[in-house]
Design a protein around this motif. Sequence first.
Motif: not given
Length: 323
Positions: A246-247, A276-279, A318-323
């Motif tokens: 999940p994203d 670019d993930s985040s918490i 939020s899942r990273s878009t590039n990792a």
Amino acid sequence: GVSSAEDECIIHYVRTAGTAVRTVAVDGNNDVWVGGLNNREHEKIDGVTGTPVAGTQFNLGCGGYGGLVDGNGSLWSAGITQNHLLRYDPSITGGTCISLGGRFSYGLGIDTNGFIWNSTYNNNTVWRISPTGAPSGVFPTLGAPGDRGVVVTPADNHVWVANSAGSTVSRLDNTGSFLAQVNVGSTPTGVAVDAAGKVWVTNYSSDNVMRIDPATNSVDLTVDLGAGARPYNYSDMTGSTLTAPPDFGTWTVDYDSGVINAPWREISWNAAEPGDSSIVVEVAGSDDGVTFGSFETMSNGGDPRVDKQFIRIKVSFSRSTNA
């Protein structure tokens, strides 16, 4: 039921037209097809709202056990005590009950060419069905009877069948030719393939799960689940067929200080945020543990402005878009 269960993973509690629901299959739109073993009623459930989709309910008098949705969007549903396999095409709102010649339709697997492989519980054979619903062969598994779980390894399109009346898993190639029989635990029920291409089998009577290496046709790992575990798994229990993680996701937990107007202090956490993930961590307070105020976004190690008996902490991922 589970309508009042204290489980944050339950987001919908859905009443279905089918009774004794065993068919649960997700389609390409993330909607869910369900079917009842007792009354053979099938319908689609909206994957977002959790409500039955109007006009999708049907009953062909078969199916209701294990099921899957193929790449064309067609629903397949086994019938266990019936000698028919259900195939239903939502695009034409029509389907058929495919005869298996008096054999009980049980486990389902699908190969990379879209062919369905259906084990028969009262006869140790597996049927190959074309994507259009035409039987194209029935093949002996040569193990003990009571065939249940079926899985196809994508790398070679080989078919693996759990011979649950014994202690073996059979391996066939994509033409139906018998290749090997692998000794496993007692009463194997489900088989699944992981992301590395290895086959996992759950053994009901020996309370364990085993991993089979296709390169050697032997077990290379055994995991004891404890006395009385009785694993009874089917379908993709390894999670390897998920199209993607999940994203976004959230985790929420409530704490009770036991003190009125408690001064909550310092919210801190450890986290790895690749790419670019985040918490994002937020808190809210409550006097009664039922009604909470507005969420406040926290910085790591900061003090929340909450002087309440209860505090709710929500973590958004939020899942990273590039990792």
